[in-house]
Structure formats: C-alpha cells, structure tokens
Write a protein that holds these residues in place. Sequence first.
Motif, PDB file in Angstrom:
ATOM      1  N   GLN A   1       7.279 -27.187   1.172  1.00 49.15           N
ATOM      2  CA  GLN A   1       6.469 -26.060   0.705  1.00 49.15           C
ATOM      3  C   GLN A   1       6.672 -24.843   1.607  1.00 49.15           C
ATOM      4  OE1 GLN A   1       4.855 -25.831  -2.168  1.00 49.15           O
ATOM      5  NE2 GLN A   1       4.249 -23.731  -1.740  1.00 49.15           N
ATOM      6  N   LEU A   2       6.747 -25.067   2.926  1.00 47.05           N
ATOM      7  CA  LEU A   2       7.008 -23.959   3.852  1.00 47.05           C
ATOM      8  C   LEU A   2       8.360 -23.330   3.544  1.00 47.05           C
ATOM      9  CD1 LEU A   2       6.251 -22.283   6.369  1.00 47.05           C
ATOM     10  CD2 LEU A   2       7.496 -23.992   7.708  1.00 47.05           C
ATOM     11  N   LYS A   3       9.353 -24.167   3.326  1.00 48.04           N
ATOM     12  CA  LYS A   3      10.691 -23.668   3.001  1.00 48.04           C
ATOM     13  C   LYS A   3      10.643 -22.791   1.753  1.00 48.04           C
ATOM     14  CE  LYS A   3      15.410 -25.219   2.227  1.00 48.04           C
ATOM     15  NZ  LYS A   3      16.368 -26.303   2.392  1.00 48.04           N
ATOM     16  N   LYS A   4       9.957 -23.264   0.725  1.00 42.06           N
ATOM     17  CA  LYS A   4       9.833 -22.502  -0.524  1.00 42.06           C
ATOM     18  C   LYS A   4       9.144 -21.163  -0.277  1.00 42.06           C
ATOM     19  CE  LYS A   4       7.691 -22.705  -5.068  1.00 42.06           C
ATOM     20  NZ  LYS A   4       6.733 -23.386  -5.918  1.00 42.06           N
ATOM     21  N   GLU A   5       8.041 -21.171   0.464  1.00 46.05           N
ATOM     22  CA  GLU A   5       7.299 -19.937   0.724  1.00 46.05           C
ATOM     23  C   GLU A   5       8.094 -18.955   1.575  1.00 46.05           C
ATOM     24  OE1 GLU A   5       3.184 -20.322   1.805  1.00 46.05           O
ATOM     25  OE2 GLU A   5       2.881 -21.973   0.384  1.00 46.05           O
ATOM     26  N   LEU A   6       8.846 -19.462   2.550  1.00 45.38           N
ATOM     27  CA  LEU A   6       9.668 -18.560   3.362  1.00 45.38           C
ATOM     28  C   LEU A   6      10.814 -17.968   2.554  1.00 45.38           C
ATOM     29  CD1 LEU A   6       9.787 -20.347   6.831  1.00 45.38           C
ATOM     30  CD2 LEU A   6       8.694 -18.165   6.284  1.00 45.38           C
ATOM     31  N   MET A   7      11.391 -18.745   1.660  1.00 47.04           N
ATOM     32  CA  MET A   7      12.445 -18.208   0.796  1.00 47.04           C
ATOM     33  C   MET A   7      11.886 -17.117  -0.112  1.00 47.04           C
ATOM     34  SD  MET A   7      14.573 -21.716   0.054  1.00 47.04           S
ATOM     35  CE  MET A   7      15.891 -20.969  -0.901  1.00 47.04           C
ATOM     36  N   GLU A   8      10.667 -17.307  -0.621  1.00 47.70           N
ATOM     37  CA  GLU A   8      10.014 -16.285  -1.437  1.00 47.70           C
ATOM     38  C   GLU A   8       9.720 -15.039  -0.602  1.00 47.70           C
ATOM     39  OE1 GLU A   8       6.581 -18.236  -3.086  1.00 47.70           O
ATOM     40  OE2 GLU A   8       7.796 -19.448  -4.456  1.00 47.70           O
ATOM     41  N   GLU A   9       9.277 -15.239   0.633  1.00 48.00           N
ATOM     42  CA  GLU A   9       9.021 -14.109   1.536  1.00 48.00           C
ATOM     43  C   GLU A   9      10.321 -13.351   1.792  1.00 48.00           C
ATOM     44  OE1 GLU A   9       6.728 -11.559   3.912  1.00 48.00           O
ATOM     45  OE2 GLU A   9       6.058 -13.135   2.548  1.00 48.00           O
ATOM     46  N   GLY A  10      11.411 -14.082   1.939  1.00 49.03           N
ATOM     47  CA  GLY A  10      12.710 -13.453   2.136  1.00 49.03           C
ATOM     48  C   GLY A  10      13.089 -12.560   0.965  1.00 49.03           C
ATOM     49  N   LYS A  11      12.851 -13.030  -0.243  1.00 54.04           N
ATOM     50  CA  LYS A  11      13.133 -12.200  -1.427  1.00 54.04           C
ATOM     51  C   LYS A  11      12.316 -10.920  -1.389  1.00 54.04           C
ATOM     52  CE  LYS A  11      14.505 -15.971  -4.436  1.00 54.04           C
ATOM     53  NZ  LYS A  11      14.148 -16.822  -5.564  1.00 54.04           N
ATOM     54  N   ALA A  12      11.042 -11.041  -1.019  1.00 51.96           N
ATOM     55  CA  ALA A  12      10.168  -9.859  -0.944  1.00 51.96           C
ATOM     56  C   ALA A  12      10.644  -8.891   0.141  1.00 51.96           C
ATOM     57  CB  ALA A  12       8.725 -10.290  -0.675  1.00 51.96           C
ATOM     58  N   LEU A  13      11.215  -9.427   1.210  1.00 53.40           N
ATOM     59  CA  LEU A  13      11.687  -8.598   2.319  1.00 53.40           C
ATOM     60  C   LEU A  13      13.131  -8.128   2.137  1.00 53.40           C
ATOM     61  CD1 LEU A  13      10.236 -10.725   5.259  1.00 53.40           C
ATOM     62  CD2 LEU A  13       9.452  -8.452   4.547  1.00 53.40           C
ATOM     63  N   GLY A  14      13.812  -8.662   1.128  1.00 52.52           N
ATOM     64  CA  GLY A  14      15.199  -8.279   0.876  1.00 52.52           C
ATOM     65  C   GLY A  14      16.194  -8.948   1.804  1.00 52.52           C
ATOM     66  N   VAL A  15      15.840 -10.141   2.299  1.00 50.66           N
ATOM     67  CA  VAL A  15      16.744 -10.889   3.174  1.00 50.66           C
ATOM     68  C   VAL A  15      16.869 -12.327   2.668  1.00 50.66           C
ATOM     69  CG1 VAL A  15      16.246  -9.508   5.229  1.00 50.66           C
ATOM     70  CG2 VAL A  15      14.873 -11.548   4.758  1.00 50.66           C
ATOM     71  N   GLU A  16      17.883 -13.007   3.153  1.00 55.41           N
ATOM     72  CA  GLU A  16      18.069 -14.420   2.820  1.00 55.41           C
ATOM     73  C   GLU A  16      17.521 -15.256   3.974  1.00 55.41           C
ATOM     74  OE1 GLU A  16      21.742 -17.524   2.476  1.00 55.41           O
ATOM     75  OE2 GLU A  16      22.022 -15.538   1.571  1.00 55.41           O
ATOM     76  N   ILE A  17      16.613 -16.164   3.663  1.00 54.64           N
ATOM     77  CA  ILE A  17      16.033 -17.044   4.676  1.00 54.64           C
ATOM     78  C   ILE A  17      16.413 -18.480   4.358  1.00 54.64           C
ATOM     79  CG2 ILE A  17      13.897 -17.923   5.708  1.00 54.64           C
ATOM     80  CD1 ILE A  17      12.602 -15.229   5.177  1.00 54.64           C
ATOM     81  N   ASN A  18      16.884 -19.179   5.386  1.00 51.95           N
ATOM     82  CA  ASN A  18      17.192 -20.597   5.263  1.00 51.95           C
ATOM     83  C   ASN A  18      16.346 -21.351   6.280  1.00 51.95           C
ATOM     84  OD1 ASN A  18      18.454 -22.940   4.401  1.00 51.95           O
ATOM     85  ND2 ASN A  18      20.136 -22.712   5.838  1.00 51.95           N
ATOM     86  N   VAL A  19      15.793 -22.486   5.892  1.00 58.02           N
ATOM     87  CA  VAL A  19      14.951 -23.290   6.765  1.00 58.02           C
ATOM     88  C   VAL A  19      15.481 -24.721   6.767  1.00 58.02           C
ATOM     89  CG1 VAL A  19      12.590 -24.018   7.277  1.00 58.02           C
ATOM     90  CG2 VAL A  19      12.977 -21.867   6.042  1.00 58.02           C
ATOM     91  N   GLN A  20      15.682 -25.264   7.960  1.00 55.64           N
ATOM     92  CA  GLN A  20      16.173 -26.636   8.096  1.00 55.64           C
ATOM     93  C   GLN A  20      15.384 -27.349   9.182  1.00 55.64           C
ATOM     94  OE1 GLN A  20      20.270 -25.566   9.093  1.00 55.64           O
ATOM     95  NE2 GLN A  20      20.929 -26.615   7.241  1.00 55.64           N
ATOM     96  N   ARG A  21      15.267 -28.648   9.044  1.00 53.09           N
ATOM     97  CA  ARG A  21      14.737 -29.444  10.153  1.00 53.09           C
ATOM     98  C   ARG A  21      15.763 -29.367  11.270  1.00 53.09           C
ATOM     99  NH1 ARG A  21      12.956 -32.716   5.689  1.00 53.09           N
ATOM    100  NH2 ARG A  21      10.701 -32.946   5.812  1.00 53.09           N
TER     101      ARG A  21
END
Length: 90
Positions: free
Chosen positions: A60-80
């Motif tokens: 869920q955190l990964k999904k929310e950060l990816m959505e935040e990235g879209k809003a900010l105009g950047v690509e966000i990747n999250v990994q363990r």
Amino acid sequence: MVKIVITVLGQDRPGIIAGISQKLAQKQVNILDVSQTIMQGMFTMIMSADMGESNIEFIQLKKELMEEGKALGVEINVQREDIFNAMANI
C-alpha cells in the motif's frame, strides 16, 4: 526494523522532497538516509527508510508513493532493502 529503498527520478521542481517526506511521515515511516542531486536539470534521489513502526503495509505504501510521484511529476520506485541489495549483486 523493516528497511526499504526509495528511488526518485524526474525533472527538477520545488516540492519533491517535501511531498515524499510528508507522505512518509503520515505513514510513520522513518527516513534513515537521503542522497539527492540535480544532474542537468534532472532530480535524482535515493532514500533509505524504516517501516518498522509504520501504520501501513509495504504494498500500500508503494502504491501511495507511486501516486504521489505522479502528482509531483517524478517516477518513484520502492523496494524492500533485501530485494534491492539482491538486485545489485546480480
């Protein structure tokens, strides 16, 4: 401790670090280390964080950060962190 690695890439603009940091704080994710730079107008950042006290599941955190990235105009990747380290050793 549940460590994660967050990478960010995109056109530099104000508010990128603030937007990501606010999202992490809301979810009780502790930022452990940050490295960021601007390369020819491109914002790049890698962040280490701890989800051990978080109030959200990793996926869920990964999904929310990816959505935040879209809003900010950047690509966000999250990994363990363990997956990130394994990928680096291939």
